[in-house]
Scaffold this active site. Structure first.
Site, PDB file in Angstrom:
ATOM      1  N   CYS A 105     -17.783  32.052  -3.563  1.00 50.63           N
ATOM      2  CA  CYS A 105     -16.821  31.680  -4.600  1.00 50.63           C
ATOM      3  C   CYS A 105     -17.471  31.958  -5.962  1.00 50.63           C
ATOM      4  CB  CYS A 105     -16.452  30.204  -4.470  1.00 50.63           C
ATOM      5  SG  CYS A 105     -15.210  29.685  -5.661  1.00 50.63           S
ATOM      6  N   LEU A 106     -17.136  33.098  -6.533  1.00 53.41           N
ATOM      7  CA  LEU A 106     -17.673  33.519  -7.821  1.00 53.41           C
ATOM      8  C   LEU A 106     -16.525  34.126  -8.619  1.00 53.41           C
ATOM      9  CD1 LEU A 106     -20.238  33.913  -9.591  1.00 53.41           C
ATOM     10  CD2 LEU A 106     -20.509  36.139  -8.491  1.00 53.41           C
TER      11      LEU A 106
END
Length: 142
Positions: A105-106
């Site tokens: 999750c970036l």
């Protein structure tokens, strides 16, 4: 043969131009990348610039200090208009922004991606997650 069919010639020509542009962009990006004590870059197959390995080794002020995180970056042919796909291939310790299956999750590699961004920005973003994890939006909700 499929590719020799004249009706596919325009698509094939466009694909070759797109691939050539991608390779030029990646060569330019790689020429400016420098590994540090916290970020290192590796091409598992030097013939394929679209597969990149990034190792993140957080410093002493990180909860994950002393550990090494390995990420596989797959660059799509549409890069830089489409972000690379990132997977955490070696997850030595629980992290709220990495799933058990390797998803990451970036934001800069997803909804905030723009064509002006590059591989180095992704590496910097991964390193930042080691110091400032996104606790408000963990990837694996418990």
């Amino acid at each position: 043969m499929f590719l020799e069919n004249p009706k596919f010639a325009p698509q094939l020509s466009r694909f070759r131009k797109q691939k050539a542009a991608l390779l030029i962009r990646l060569q330019n990006e790689f020429s400016s990348l420098e590994s540090t004590d916290q970020i290192s870059y590796h091409l598992p197959n030097p013939e394929d610039l679209r597969e990149i390995e990034i190792k993140i080794s957080p410093g002493e002020s990180s909860y994950w200090s002393g550990l090494e995180f390995v990420f596989s970056i797959e660059v799509p042919i549409e890069y830089p208009f489409v972000p690379p796909r990132i997977r955490c291939t070696q997850r030595p310790s629980a992290h709220p922004n990495f799933s058990e299956t390797g998803s990451v999750c970036l934001n800069v590699a997803r909804e905030d991606w723009t064509a002006a961004m590059d591989i180095e920005l992704i590496a910097q973003g991964l390193l930042t997650l080691m110091y400032l994890p996104g606790l408000s939006e963990p990837l694996d909700q418990v």
